[in-house]
Design an enzyme around this catalytic site. Structure first.
Site, PDB file in Angstrom:
ATOM      1  N   PRO A 246     -61.485 -33.376   8.870  1.00  0.00           N
ATOM      2  CA  PRO A 246     -61.031 -32.101   8.716  1.00  0.00           C
ATOM      3  C   PRO A 246     -59.832 -32.181   7.680  1.00  0.00           C
ATOM      4  O   PRO A 246     -58.831 -31.739   8.199  1.00  0.00           O
ATOM      5  CB  PRO A 246     -60.730 -31.439   9.846  1.00  0.00           C
ATOM      6  CG  PRO A 246     -60.428 -33.005  10.850  1.00  0.00           C
ATOM      7  CD  PRO A 246     -61.210 -33.975  10.371  1.00  0.00           C
ATOM      8  N   CYS A 247     -59.862 -32.376   6.368  1.00  0.00           N
ATOM      9  CA  CYS A 247     -58.987 -32.463   5.485  1.00  0.00           C
ATOM     10  C   CYS A 247     -58.779 -30.970   5.386  1.00  0.00           C
ATOM     11  O   CYS A 247     -57.514 -30.667   4.662  1.00  0.00           O
ATOM     12  CB  CYS A 247     -59.362 -33.184   4.288  1.00  0.00           C
ATOM     13  SG  CYS A 247     -60.922 -32.453   3.266  1.00  0.00           S
ATOM     14  N   HIS A 248     -59.420 -30.099   5.709  1.00  0.00           N
ATOM     15  CA  HIS A 248     -59.297 -28.738   5.443  1.00  0.00           C
ATOM     16  C   HIS A 248     -57.797 -28.220   6.389  1.00  0.00           C
ATOM     17  O   HIS A 248     -57.204 -27.145   6.096  1.00  0.00           O
ATOM     18  CB  HIS A 248     -60.304 -27.837   5.877  1.00  0.00           C
ATOM     19  CG  HIS A 248     -60.909 -28.054   7.015  1.00  0.00           C
ATOM     20  ND1 HIS A 248     -61.661 -28.828   7.271  1.00  0.00           N
ATOM     21  CD2 HIS A 248     -60.484 -27.279   8.210  1.00  0.00           C
ATOM     22  CE1 HIS A 248     -62.224 -28.892   8.494  1.00  0.00           C
ATOM     23  NE2 HIS A 248     -61.382 -28.036   9.071  1.00  0.00           N
TER      24      HIS A 248
END
Length: 282
Positions: A246-248
Site C-alpha cells: 500500500p504505497c497509497h
C-alpha cells in the site's frame, strides 16, 4: 470493464477530483452532481454503489483534514500497533497475509532470464489492472489504463522472461483483495525484483494498517535510516505491486497527499474506499 462501467468510473473519478480541489468549501450533493452532469438522486445512487458510502461521507474521508487527522492519530505508534490491530480477532488486516521474497541476484541481474511469467488483466473499483506472477509468487500489479502500455511496462522489468497471458491461482488471490466481501484469502507471496533497500521499504509499507497513513520520514526512521526520506520516496514510487503493497498510504508530513504513480485522483479514491471499509468493519 464494459462501456457503462468505464463511464461510471470516469464520473466518480471526476467527482473525486472536484472534491479534492474544493474540499475547503465542502460542496454539497447538488454541486457535485451538477459537476458530473447527473441528477442528485442518480449521482447519489451511482456513487454509493461504487464506494459503499454516500458522497457526503466520502468527502469527509478524502479531504486533507482527514489525512492530517489520521496521520496525527496514528503517527506515534503506527508500526507498533499494526501487528496488534492486524492479529486481533475480526480486526485482522488483509495486508498481513502478504510476504515478500526478493529475487536471487542472478534473477535480478539477468532481466528475468528463464523466468516464465503469467499475466492477465482484470477490472477493479479503480479501473483496469494488470497482474503478473512467476512460479514463486506475484511479481507485478499495476493499474492499466492502456493494456498495451501496461504490458510493455511489465516486460521492461523482465526483458528476458517468457510471457503467457493466463490467470493463475496466485493472480486470483491477489485480485480477491478488491472484493467488497473480504474473506480471508490466505497468504500471498510476492516474488519481487528490487534492491535490498527497496525490499525493506516495501516490507515496511505492508505494516501500515488499512485506514491509517504515514510519511516518508516515518518509514525512513522505521528502517533505521532517518536521513533517507528522499531515497524512501523513490523506493515507494518504484513499488511494483500497486494496492497490495500500500504505497497509497504514504503522504507528505504536511498532510498533503503527495504523489502517486497512477494519479492523485485514484490515490484519493483508494484512501476513501479503504476508510469506508474500516468503518464497516468496526
Amino acid at each position: 470493464m464494459n462501456t457503462q462501467e468505464r463511464l461510471d468510473f470516469a464520473r466518480v473519478a471526476e467527482a473525486i477530483t472536484y472534491i479534492r480541489q474544493d474540499f475547503k468549501r465542502q460542496p454539497g450533493l447538488e454541486d457535485i452532481a451538477e459537476k458530473v452532469g447527473l441528477s442528485p438522486a442518480h449521482f447519489q445512487r451511482l456513487f454509493t454503489n461504487w464506494a459503499g458510502v454516500s458522497p457526503k461521507k466520502f468527502l469527509q474521508y478524502t479531504t486533507i483534514e482527514y489525512a492530517k487527522k489520521r496521520l496525527k492519530e496514528g503517527r506515534a505508534s503506527l508500526f507498533d500497533t499494526a501487528y496488534e490491530a492486524g492479529l486481533s480477532g475480526t480486526g485482522r488486516l488483509h495486508d498481513l497475509f502478504v510476504n515478500i521474497e526478493g529475487m536471487t541476484p542472478g534473477e535480478y541481474k539477468n532481466g528475468g532470464e528463464k523466468l516464465s511469467i503469467n499475466y492477465s488483466f482484470a477490472d477493479t473499483p479503480f479501473g483496469k489492472i494488470i497482474v503478473a506472477s512467476t512460479s514463486k509468487g506475484l511479481c507485478y500489479m499495476a493499474f492499466a489504463d492502456e493494456e498495451k502500455e501496461a504490458f510493455e511496462a511489465l516486460r521492461s522489468m523482465f526483458s528476458r522472461a517468457s510471457y503467457q497471458q493466463k490467470r493463475d491461482e496466485v493472480q486470483q488471490k491477489a485480485l480477491s483483495f478488491f472484493s467488497r466481501d473480504w474473506s480471508e484469502p490466505g497468504q500471498i507471496k510476492c516474488h519481487l525484483k528490487g534492491t535490498d533497500f527497496q525490499l525493506k521499504v516495501w516490507e515496511t509499507l505492508l505494516k501500515i494498517p488499512m485506514g491509517q497513513l504515514t510519511t516518508y520520514g516515518d518509514i525512513a526512521a522505521r528502517i533505521d535510516n532517518p536521513k533517507a526520506s528522499r531515497a524512501v520516496g523513490s523506493a515507494v514510487g518504484d513499488n511494483p505491486v500497486s494496492f497490495l503493497i500500500p504505497c497509497h498510504r504514504v503522504i507528505r508530513s504536511s498532510g498533503g497527499l503527495g504523489g502517486y504513480h497512477w494519479g492523485l485522483t485514484r490515490k484519493a479514491a483508494i484512501l476513501g474506499w479503504e476508510a469506508a471499509k474500516v468503518e464497516q468493519m468496526e
